[in-house]
Design a protein around this motif. Structure first.
Motif, PDB file in Angstrom:
ATOM      1  N   SER A  21       3.295 -14.067  -2.375  1.00  0.00           N
ATOM      2  CA  SER A  21       1.774 -13.951  -1.663  1.00  0.00           C
ATOM      3  C   SER A  21       1.614 -12.129  -1.326  1.00  0.00           C
ATOM      4  CB  SER A  21       1.445 -14.660  -0.387  1.00  0.00           C
ATOM      5  OG  SER A  21       2.574 -13.941   0.751  1.00  0.00           O
ATOM      6  N   ASP A  22       0.412 -11.877  -1.137  1.00  0.00           N
ATOM      7  CA  ASP A  22       0.158 -10.484  -1.145  1.00  0.00           C
ATOM      8  C   ASP A  22       0.486 -10.086   0.468  1.00  0.00           C
ATOM      9  OD1 ASP A  22      -1.345 -10.370  -3.144  1.00  0.00           O
ATOM     10  OD2 ASP A  22      -3.244  -9.939  -2.290  1.00  0.00           O
ATOM     11  N   GLU A  23       0.726 -10.941   1.388  1.00  0.00           N
ATOM     12  CA  GLU A  23       1.335 -10.753   2.717  1.00  0.00           C
ATOM     13  C   GLU A  23       2.568 -10.368   2.769  1.00  0.00           C
ATOM     14  OE1 GLU A  23      -0.551 -13.383   2.050  1.00  0.00           O
ATOM     15  OE2 GLU A  23      -2.428 -12.504   2.995  1.00  0.00           O
ATOM     16  N   SER A  24       3.417 -11.182   1.946  1.00  0.00           N
ATOM     17  CA  SER A  24       4.900 -10.901   1.908  1.00  0.00           C
ATOM     18  C   SER A  24       5.221  -9.612   1.060  1.00  0.00           C
ATOM     19  CB  SER A  24       5.491 -12.059   1.442  1.00  0.00           C
ATOM     20  OG  SER A  24       5.020 -12.470  -0.146  1.00  0.00           O
ATOM     21  N   ILE A  25       4.430  -9.573   0.149  1.00  0.00           N
ATOM     22  CA  ILE A  25       4.682  -8.219  -0.732  1.00  0.00           C
ATOM     23  C   ILE A  25       4.219  -6.998  -0.113  1.00  0.00           C
ATOM     24  CG2 ILE A  25       3.646  -6.759  -2.828  1.00  0.00           C
ATOM     25  CD1 ILE A  25       3.301  -9.299  -4.361  1.00  0.00           C
ATOM     26  N   LEU A  26       3.176  -7.116   0.831  1.00  0.00           N
ATOM     27  CA  LEU A  26       3.071  -5.819   1.616  1.00  0.00           C
ATOM     28  C   LEU A  26       4.153  -5.735   2.488  1.00  0.00           C
ATOM     29  CD1 LEU A  26      -0.758  -6.465   2.302  1.00  0.00           C
ATOM     30  CD2 LEU A  26       0.421  -4.461   1.109  1.00  0.00           C
ATOM     31  N   ALA A  27       4.781  -6.712   3.290  1.00  0.00           N
ATOM     32  CA  ALA A  27       5.747  -6.763   4.225  1.00  0.00           C
ATOM     33  C   ALA A  27       6.944  -5.844   3.277  1.00  0.00           C
ATOM     34  CB  ALA A  27       6.229  -8.086   4.854  1.00  0.00           C
ATOM     35  N   MET A  28       7.183  -6.414   2.224  1.00  0.00           N
ATOM     36  CA  MET A  28       8.424  -5.848   1.635  1.00  0.00           C
ATOM     37  C   MET A  28       8.088  -4.439   0.987  1.00  0.00           C
ATOM     38  SD  MET A  28       9.886  -7.179  -2.254  1.00  0.00           S
ATOM     39  CE  MET A  28       8.180  -6.881  -3.057  1.00  0.00           C
ATOM     40  N   MET A  29       6.753  -4.017   0.764  1.00  0.00           N
ATOM     41  CA  MET A  29       6.455  -2.755   0.570  1.00  0.00           C
ATOM     42  C   MET A  29       6.773  -1.877   1.808  1.00  0.00           C
ATOM     43  SD  MET A  29       3.105  -3.201  -1.920  1.00  0.00           S
ATOM     44  CE  MET A  29       2.645  -1.694  -1.046  1.00  0.00           C
ATOM     45  N   ARG A  30       6.359  -2.283   2.975  1.00  0.00           N
ATOM     46  CA  ARG A  30       6.474  -1.307   4.100  1.00  0.00           C
ATOM     47  C   ARG A  30       7.923  -1.182   4.671  1.00  0.00           C
ATOM     48  NH1 ARG A  30       1.799  -5.283   6.516  1.00  0.00           N
ATOM     49  NH2 ARG A  30      -0.211  -3.967   5.617  1.00  0.00           N
ATOM     50  N   GLN A  31       8.864  -2.166   4.154  1.00  0.00           N
ATOM     51  CA  GLN A  31      10.183  -2.064   4.399  1.00  0.00           C
ATOM     52  C   GLN A  31      10.744  -0.991   3.356  1.00  0.00           C
ATOM     53  OE1 GLN A  31      12.625  -5.522   5.209  1.00  0.00           O
ATOM     54  NE2 GLN A  31      14.058  -4.762   3.826  1.00  0.00           N
ATOM     55  N   ASP A  32      10.562  -1.142   2.196  1.00  0.00           N
ATOM     56  CA  ASP A  32      11.132  -0.434   1.057  1.00  0.00           C
ATOM     57  C   ASP A  32      10.766   0.980   0.486  1.00  0.00           C
ATOM     58  OD1 ASP A  32      12.736  -2.594   1.000  1.00  0.00           O
ATOM     59  OD2 ASP A  32      11.895  -3.430  -0.653  1.00  0.00           O
ATOM     60  N   PHE A  33       9.231   1.199   0.850  1.00  0.00           N
ATOM     61  CA  PHE A  33       8.558   2.358   0.485  1.00  0.00           C
ATOM     62  C   PHE A  33       8.417   3.327   1.709  1.00  0.00           C
ATOM     63  CE2 PHE A  33       6.283  -0.093  -3.071  1.00  0.00           C
ATOM     64  CZ  PHE A  33       7.552  -0.475  -3.680  1.00  0.00           C
ATOM     65  N   SER A  34       8.755   4.433   1.485  1.00  0.00           N
ATOM     66  CA  SER A  34       8.321   5.682   2.418  1.00  0.00           C
ATOM     67  C   SER A  34       6.802   5.951   2.454  1.00  0.00           C
ATOM     68  CB  SER A  34       9.226   6.970   2.206  1.00  0.00           C
ATOM     69  OG  SER A  34       8.749   7.579   0.896  1.00  0.00           O
ATOM     70  N   SER A  63       2.876   2.927 -12.459  1.00  0.00           N
ATOM     71  CA  SER A  63       2.970   4.283 -12.628  1.00  0.00           C
ATOM     72  C   SER A  63       1.585   4.892 -13.095  1.00  0.00           C
ATOM     73  CB  SER A  63       4.103   4.716 -13.599  1.00  0.00           C
ATOM     74  OG  SER A  63       3.819   4.306 -14.993  1.00  0.00           O
ATOM     75  N   ALA A  64       0.808   3.924 -13.656  1.00  0.00           N
ATOM     76  CA  ALA A  64      -0.432   4.616 -14.052  1.00  0.00           C
ATOM     77  C   ALA A  64      -1.352   4.978 -13.079  1.00  0.00           C
ATOM     78  CB  ALA A  64      -1.362   3.364 -14.893  1.00  0.00           C
ATOM     79  N   TRP A  65      -1.068   4.734 -11.813  1.00  0.00           N
ATOM     80  CA  TRP A  65      -1.933   5.021 -10.831  1.00  0.00           C
ATOM     81  C   TRP A  65      -1.216   5.896  -9.427  1.00  0.00           C
ATOM     82  CZ3 TRP A  65      -1.196   2.243  -6.205  1.00  0.00           C
ATOM     83  CH2 TRP A  65      -0.595   1.148  -6.483  1.00  0.00           C
ATOM     84  N   HIS A  66       0.055   5.438  -9.235  1.00  0.00           N
ATOM     85  CA  HIS A  66       0.680   6.005  -8.344  1.00  0.00           C
ATOM     86  C   HIS A  66       2.266   5.406  -8.267  1.00  0.00           C
ATOM     87  CE1 HIS A  66       2.072   7.847  -4.586  1.00  0.00           C
ATOM     88  NE2 HIS A  66       2.575   6.539  -4.058  1.00  0.00           N
ATOM     89  N   ILE A  67       3.146   6.354  -8.155  1.00  0.00           N
ATOM     90  CA  ILE A  67       4.635   6.096  -8.356  1.00  0.00           C
ATOM     91  C   ILE A  67       5.207   5.954  -6.904  1.00  0.00           C
ATOM     92  CG2 ILE A  67       6.975   6.883  -9.166  1.00  0.00           C
ATOM     93  CD1 ILE A  67       5.510   8.303 -11.218  1.00  0.00           C
ATOM     94  N   PRO A  68       5.486   4.650  -6.450  1.00  0.00           N
ATOM     95  CA  PRO A  68       6.070   4.444  -5.055  1.00  0.00           C
ATOM     96  C   PRO A  68       7.527   5.134  -4.920  1.00  0.00           C
ATOM     97  CG  PRO A  68       5.457   2.437  -6.003  1.00  0.00           C
ATOM     98  CD  PRO A  68       5.466   3.395  -7.224  1.00  0.00           C
ATOM     99  N   ILE A  69       7.539   5.496  -3.556  1.00  0.00           N
ATOM    100  CA  ILE A  69       8.890   6.034  -3.329  1.00  0.00           C
ATOM    101  C   ILE A  69       9.755   5.158  -2.406  1.00  0.00           C
ATOM    102  CG2 ILE A  69       9.936   8.225  -2.146  1.00  0.00           C
ATOM    103  CD1 ILE A  69       7.395   9.720  -2.587  1.00  0.00           C
ATOM    104  N   ARG A  70      10.785   4.618  -2.955  1.00  0.00           N
ATOM    105  CA  ARG A  70      11.847   3.746  -2.308  1.00  0.00           C
ATOM    106  C   ARG A  70      12.575   4.833  -1.179  1.00  0.00           C
ATOM    107  NH1 ARG A  70      12.206  -1.402  -3.910  1.00  0.00           N
ATOM    108  NH2 ARG A  70      14.107  -1.362  -2.828  1.00  0.00           N
ATOM    109  N   THR A  71      13.026   4.299  -0.312  1.00  0.00           N
ATOM    110  CA  THR A  71      13.320   4.847   1.111  1.00  0.00           C
ATOM    111  C   THR A  71      14.653   4.227   1.551  1.00  0.00           C
ATOM    112  OG1 THR A  71      12.967   6.151   2.923  1.00  0.00           O
ATOM    113  CG2 THR A  71      12.211   4.222   2.771  1.00  0.00           C
ATOM    114  N   CYS A  72      15.731   5.046   2.064  1.00  0.00           N
ATOM    115  CA  CYS A  72      16.764   4.245   3.027  1.00  0.00           C
ATOM    116  C   CYS A  72      17.166   5.470   4.070  1.00  0.00           C
ATOM    117  CB  CYS A  72      18.174   4.124   1.705  1.00  0.00           C
ATOM    118  SG  CYS A  72      19.601   3.383   2.574  1.00  0.00           S
TER     119      CYS A  72
END
Length: 335
Positions: A21-34, A63-72
């Motif tokens: 779902s969109d909600e779970s993907i957003l949660a994953m993104m907020r955790q993984d992407f700076s 990548s066609a519109w933005h390259i996310p930055i994974r963080t740790c």
């Protein structure tokens, strides 16, 4: 190690659930992407459907519109799951990738640049490395260990500095150090690190840091004759210049990568220690030298072919590089 296998299975299930779902993907993104907020804003602006976007097998889907930055923020070990799609992403941390079972294929923004890790191989990606890992089959185990720069400086860096070519990791240059045929001990330490960072028992941070240092030692011991440095950016730059040396410029190279000129220029400096202008100048002289020996073209036509309208400027640069004029070089070395 049964616990290690259990953790990988748990990660598979969690990742599969995150794409439902969109909600779970957003949660994953907020955790993984700076830069999760920027990614969300881009998605909203382009009216992208998250689930559809992340299920795409197109390497350029993001990548066609933005390259996310994974963080740790410390150390994180996880399997590259079967659910994870091959999207380009950047890092603000180091990433150690181990092909524990099967093959790992990484792709870069230059479509002709790939790095394949066979079973038993590993690579260490520095911050700033933009890549995508191809999807895997059910029997493959590709382990990714993300290490914050501050932790890397305390664990890996002191050990790698003592090995050949360690200057590649003196900063955060986007280059990749490749280790072939790693020892069984390297894999064993990686399994123990995965369990430690997943279960987080008492003093797990100290133990995880110690495992990182031990992995670095084992990789360094294994490095003699088995370690190389791979830079997708340098490879892309050479291909770009050789394709049209007369018209190669930073603006065109930046457009090819999808970056701004300032960012592309900075990446070149960080990756190679030299400026774009200096590198292209050297490549143009290499191309000119080859044509002097391999063709009957006039010196003037070769000068134009590598971007010099002024013959005297070409002579001056060639002389500074080779210590001979173009005509002298052709006379001396042509068979």
């Amino acid at each position: 190690m049964s616990r290690f296998r259990d953790i990988l299975d748990e990660q598979e299930r969690a990742e599969a659930a995150a794409y439902q779902s969109d909600e779970s993907i957003l949660a994953m993104m907020r955790q993984d992407f700076s830069d999760a907020e920027l990614v969300e804003a881009q998605i909203t602006r382009h009216e992208r459907e998250l689930v559809r976007l992340f299920r795409m097998r197109d390497l350029t889907a993001l990548s066609a519109w933005h390259i996310p930055i994974r963080t740790c923020g410390f150390i994180h070990a996880a399997k590259h799951t079967r659910s994870q799609v091959a999207y380009f992403h950047n890092h603000d941390c180091y990433e150690l990738i181990l092909a524990m079972h099967g093959t790992c294929i990484q792709r870069f923004l230059d479509p002709d640049s790939t790095l394949t890790l066979s079973q038993g191989d590993a690579c260490l990606n520095a911050p700033g490395t933009v890549h995508a890992i191809e999807p895997i089959d059910s029997d493959q185990i590709i382990l990714k260990i993300m290490i914050a720069p501050s932790v890397f400086d305390q664990t890996f860096a002191p050990i790698l500095r003592e090995t050949e070519r360690s200057e590649s990791f003196s900063g955060h240059a986007p280059c990749i150090r490749v280790f072939r045929h790693c020892s069984d001990l390297t894999a064993g330490l990686a399994r123990m690190l995965t369990v430690e960072t997943s279960d987080r028992p008492a003093h797990w941070r100290n133990t995880a840091s110690a495992y990182c240092s031990l992995i670095a030692v084992e990789l360094a011991r294994n490095a003699a004759g088995e370690c190389t440095t791979f830079s997708a950016l340098a490879h892309s730059l050479e291909r770009y210049v050789r394709s049209d040396p007369a018209h190669a410029d930073l603006a065109g190279f930046a457009r090819m990568l999808g970056y701004s000129e300032d960012y592309a220029g900075r990446l070149v400096r960080e990756s190679t220690g030299r400026t774009f202008r200096d590198l292209t100048g050297t490549l143009r002289m290499e191309i000119a030298a080859s044509r002097l020996l391999d063709t009957d073209d006039t010196v003037a036509s070769i000068a134009r072919a590598v971007g010099y309208d002024n013959r005297s400027g070409f002579h001056k640069r060639f002389l500074s590089v080779y210590g001979l004029t173009p005509s002298e070089y052709r006379s001396m070395f042509r068979m």
